[in-house]
Design an enzyme around this catalytic site. Structure first.
Site, short mmCIF file in Angstrom:
data_model
loop_
_atom_site.label_atom_id
_atom_site.label_comp_id
_atom_site.label_asym_id
_atom_site.label_seq_id
_atom_site.Cartn_x
_atom_site.Cartn_y
_atom_site.Cartn_z
N ASP A 59 27.91 -69.68 28.41
CA ASP A 59 28.59 -68.82 27.45
C ASP A 59 27.61 -68.03 26.60
OD1 ASP A 59 27.78 -71.32 26.35
OD2 ASP A 59 29.14 -71.10 24.67
N LYS A 72 19.30 -66.79 31.40
CA LYS A 72 20.40 -67.19 32.28
C LYS A 72 21.13 -65.95 32.82
CE LYS A 72 21.71 -70.80 33.10
NZ LYS A 72 21.37 -71.67 34.27
N TYR A 104 17.20 -67.92 25.75
CA TYR A 104 17.89 -68.75 26.73
C TYR A 104 19.03 -67.97 27.40
CZ TYR A 104 21.29 -72.15 28.47
OH TYR A 104 22.19 -72.82 29.25
#
Length: 296
Positions: A109, A136, A132
């Site tokens: 998310d 991703k 991060y």
């Protein structure tokens, strides 16, 4: 003459020792033939090693459950985060392309900025707030660009399990050690049991899923709500955590190196349609996780 037994799907799994990797293997049982690799047996940042592993095992699917998940540390360790989350995914996708395999890439998310007034749909505009999330998202992009419709992206949120390093385990430790625990109340999402996520990924593979999908448990929570629920379930299961008071605080009173999205709810409709699985409420999954924890 008995019909020939159906060949099991061969799945090369990375991150096999992590909370999701373990849950995947437990979930699928003997329905899949697992070719399980942990970081010691396969470093996905090494392209040659990935190529050799995939060529040698000839899987039908690759499931990439390996990830750099230290969100705050990634802010000063950008190269390592991108090496694992982005370049590692690219190495696996290129190996899958050469071997003819399909690939499931697990994402987060945190690819969103958290400003939407509704749950994020898979095709919504991304905008990560931290390294991060950016790493991703890069892994997603590599996987899709390389594999096209043989790529499956499953985004999830707030994953925890009875083992490993996660919010549940951290809260249980702190609830035992402290008189007061202050937890952020204005970051909203959905806790997701690793076993639930594993079941969704396995079902997606069995339905030959592709494209981007979302999966979390049902319901909505803040980190404060999650912490209170953990304390309540811990007390029901005999854990000595009654002496700790859990207090809500705003994000501004708990600054972290990495910014977090204030609301990262995910719309799961496409994965529900693909698999027919509605999932359980996060409180029910939390209760199930305490069964796996065992006695206090």
């Amino acid at each position: 003459m008995a019909a020939a037994a159906r060949r099991r799907t061969r799945v090369l799994l990375t991150g096999a020792d992590g909370q999701l990797g373990r849950a995947l293997q437990a979930c699928a049982g003997d329905r899949f033939e697992w070719l399980a690799f942990n970081r010691r047996s396969l470093d996905i940042t090494q392209a040659a090693a990935v190529t050799a592993a995939v060529a040698g095992s000839r899987p039908d699917w690759i499931v990439n459950a390996a990830a750099y998940t230290a969100v705050d540390r990634a802010e000063t360790d950008r190269d390592a985060a991108f090496a694992i989350n982005a370049e590692g995914a690219a190495h696996l996708a290129r190996a899958a392309a050469r071997s003819g395999a399909r690939m499931a890439q697990v994402s987060t998310d945190y690819v969103f900025d958290g400003t939407a007034a509704r749950p994020y749909r898979p095709d919504d505009t991304t905008g990560p707030l931290n390294v991060y999330g950016s790493s991703k998202l890069a892994g997603e992009t590599f996987t899709r660009d390389i594999l096209g419709d043989r790529a499956l992206i499953v985004r999830t949120s707030w994953v925890y399990a009875a083992e490993g390093h996660n919010f549940l385990r951290t809260m249980l430790k702190l609830l035992r050690e402290r008189d007061t625990l202050r937890v952020v109340e204005d970051q909203i999402g959905t806790p997701t049991h690793a076993a639930s996520l594993a079941a969704a990924v396995v079902a997606s593979i069995e339905h030959q899923g592709s494209g981007i999908h979302h999966w979390t448990d049902a319901g909505v929570a803040s980190w404060y709500d999650f912490a209170v629920a953990i304390q309540e379930e811990a007390l029901r299961n005999g854990f000595d955590v009654a002496g700790c008071r859990v207090e809500p605080i705003p994000t501004r009173e708990y600054p972290t190196p990495a910014a977090r999205p204030p609301c990262s709810l995910l719309d799961k409709d496409s994965l529900r349609a693909l698999t027919g699985n509605d999932g359980r409420h996060w409180r029910e999954e939390l209760r199930l996780s305490f069964k796996a924890l065992g006695p206090a």
